[in-house]
Design a protein around this motif. Structure first.
Motif, PDB file in Angstrom:
ATOM      1  N   ASN A 169       0.834  -1.210   0.000  1.00  0.00           N
ATOM      2  CA  ASN A 169       0.000   0.000   0.000  1.00  0.00           C
ATOM      3  C   ASN A 169       0.869   1.262   0.000  1.00  0.00           C
ATOM      4  N   ASP A 170       0.215   2.408  -0.129  1.00  0.00           N
ATOM      5  CA  ASP A 170       0.937   3.674  -0.343  1.00  0.00           C
ATOM      6  C   ASP A 170       1.898   4.022   0.780  1.00  0.00           C
ATOM      7  N   VAL A 202       1.170  -2.144   4.843  1.00  0.00           N
ATOM      8  CA  VAL A 202       0.480  -3.419   4.630  1.00  0.00           C
ATOM      9  C   VAL A 202       0.984  -4.060   3.346  1.00  0.00           C
ATOM     10  N   ALA A 203       1.273  -5.364   3.439  1.00  0.00           N
ATOM     11  CA  ALA A 203       1.635  -6.157   2.272  1.00  0.00           C
ATOM     12  C   ALA A 203       0.483  -7.104   1.971  1.00  0.00           C
ATOM     13  N   PHE A 204       0.027  -7.097   0.728  1.00  0.00           N
ATOM     14  CA  PHE A 204      -1.017  -8.008   0.280  1.00  0.00           C
ATOM     15  C   PHE A 204      -0.355  -9.101  -0.564  1.00  0.00           C
ATOM     16  N   VAL A 205      -0.461 -10.323  -0.076  1.00  0.00           N
ATOM     17  CA  VAL A 205       0.147 -11.475  -0.749  1.00  0.00           C
ATOM     18  C   VAL A 205      -0.985 -12.292  -1.364  1.00  0.00           C
ATOM     19  N   LEU A 206      -0.952 -12.458  -2.673  1.00  0.00           N
ATOM     20  CA  LEU A 206      -2.015 -13.145  -3.391  1.00  0.00           C
ATOM     21  C   LEU A 206      -1.454 -14.304  -4.208  1.00  0.00           C
ATOM     22  N   MET A 238     -12.233  -4.287  -2.811  1.00  0.00           N
ATOM     23  CA  MET A 238     -11.913  -4.783  -1.468  1.00  0.00           C
ATOM     24  C   MET A 238     -10.905  -3.854  -0.793  1.00  0.00           C
ATOM     25  N   LEU A 239      -9.926  -3.387  -1.548  1.00  0.00           N
ATOM     26  CA  LEU A 239      -8.930  -2.481  -0.977  1.00  0.00           C
ATOM     27  C   LEU A 239      -9.539  -1.113  -0.650  1.00  0.00           C
ATOM     28  N   LYS A 240     -10.425  -0.631  -1.531  1.00  0.00           N
ATOM     29  CA  LYS A 240     -11.084   0.645  -1.267  1.00  0.00           C
ATOM     30  C   LYS A 240     -11.956   0.578  -0.027  1.00  0.00           C
ATOM     31  N   ALA A 241     -12.532  -0.591   0.235  1.00  0.00           N
ATOM     32  CA  ALA A 241     -13.411  -0.743   1.390  1.00  0.00           C
ATOM     33  C   ALA A 241     -12.673  -0.507   2.703  1.00  0.00           C
ATOM     34  N   ILE A 242     -11.365  -0.741   2.713  1.00  0.00           N
ATOM     35  CA  ILE A 242     -10.582  -0.496   3.937  1.00  0.00           C
ATOM     36  C   ILE A 242      -9.620   0.677   3.726  1.00  0.00           C
ATOM     37  N   ASN A 243      -9.951   1.502   2.751  1.00  0.00           N
ATOM     38  CA  ASN A 243      -9.183   2.726   2.481  1.00  0.00           C
ATOM     39  C   ASN A 243      -7.719   2.429   2.147  1.00  0.00           C
ATOM     40  N   MET A 244      -7.517   1.440   1.303  1.00  0.00           N
ATOM     41  CA  MET A 244      -6.166   1.077   0.894  1.00  0.00           C
ATOM     42  C   MET A 244      -5.999   1.297  -0.602  1.00  0.00           C
ATOM     43  N   LYS A 245      -4.818   1.788  -0.971  1.00  0.00           N
ATOM     44  CA  LYS A 245      -4.444   1.920  -2.365  1.00  0.00           C
ATOM     45  C   LYS A 245      -2.990   1.491  -2.496  1.00  0.00           C
ATOM     46  N   CYS A 246      -2.715   0.646  -3.481  1.00  0.00           N
ATOM     47  CA  CYS A 246      -1.370   0.084  -3.609  1.00  0.00           C
ATOM     48  C   CYS A 246      -0.643   0.708  -4.794  1.00  0.00           C
ATOM     49  N   ASN A 247       0.609   1.087  -4.553  1.00  0.00           N
ATOM     50  CA  ASN A 247       1.430   1.665  -5.615  1.00  0.00           C
ATOM     51  C   ASN A 247       2.561   0.737  -6.040  1.00  0.00           C
TER      52      ASN A 247
END
Length: 217
Positions: free
Chosen positions: A88-89, A93-97, A116-125
């Motif tokens: 994430n920005d 947080v690391a999202f492992v998929l 799903m990421l927007k629902a918890i106010n997350m944006k990944c760069n």
């Protein structure tokens, strides 16, 4: 010359005084009866010494293994599958998929993931399609969100279904190198199993709450 008596002969041979029997010798039968009457409790019983134990261990050759008697051992692959890594920005947080899934609805999968990421106010760069453990360890994050069975098994080094991982984390927190880990379902799975979206939402809320507590402290 006078004849020497038996006593004179014994005296000459220094075998005197002669021992004389004062009583009658017991019979052989009575001697045997007296001997068999002795018990270990009798004062005159002498226990024979124990046998001497050899001071060496016998060398036993191992028997050849019978393949029918050997229990099958399942070797669990540890951290061998590549995975997709999102950061994430603010790099907390690391999202492992699971790695890129070939599907006709790939765009729908990406849309659901974004929602799903927007629902918890997350944006990944940061988006690394084929990451590994070394790549992951380079990230100084505070929380790990794992989506999918393959990604969870690759990161945590055990073979379990997502439902099993969720049962574990509901009883005890899961950590990877002191980082709290939350395991949930992959967006591709949720598209085909919409009833699980409520569970995924609960996992996202748990991750958000843990992150807020970590940032406060």
């Amino acid at each position: 010359m006078s004849l020497m008596t038996r006593e004179d002969v014994l005296r000459e041979l220094e075998l005197l005084p002669v021992w004389q029997l004062k009583g009658q010798l017991p019979s052989i039968k009575s001697s045997i009866q007296n001997l068999t009457a002795l018990t270990p409790e009798s004062e005159t019983f002498v226990e024979p010494p124990p046998p001497v134990t050899p001071q060496f261990e016998p060398v036993i050759e191992p028997a050849p293994l019978d393949s029918r008697c050997v229990e099958e051992v399942v070797v669990v692959p540890t951290r061998t599958e590549p995975f997709r890594l999102l950061i994430n920005d603010d790099a907390t947080v690391a999202f492992v998929l699971d790695s890129a899934i070939e599907s006709s609805n790939a765009q729908d999968i990406e849309t659901l993931l974004s929602n799903m990421l927007k629902a918890i106010n997350m944006k990944c760069n940061i988006d690394i399609p084929n990451a590994n453990i070394d790549t992951f360890n380079e990230q100084a994050v505070k929380l790990v969100m794992v989506m999918g069975e393959s990604a969870a098994n690759s990161l945590l080094g055990q073979l379990q279904a997502v439902d099993d991982w969720r049962n574990v984390q509901s009883a005890n927190p899961i950590f990877y190198q002191n980082l709290p880990v939350i395991v949930t379902y992959h967006p591709a799975f949720l598209l085909s199993n919409t009833t699980y979206k409520a569970k995924a939402w609960a996992d996202l809320c748990t991750a958000k709450r843990i992150l807020q507590n970590l940032l406060i402290h």
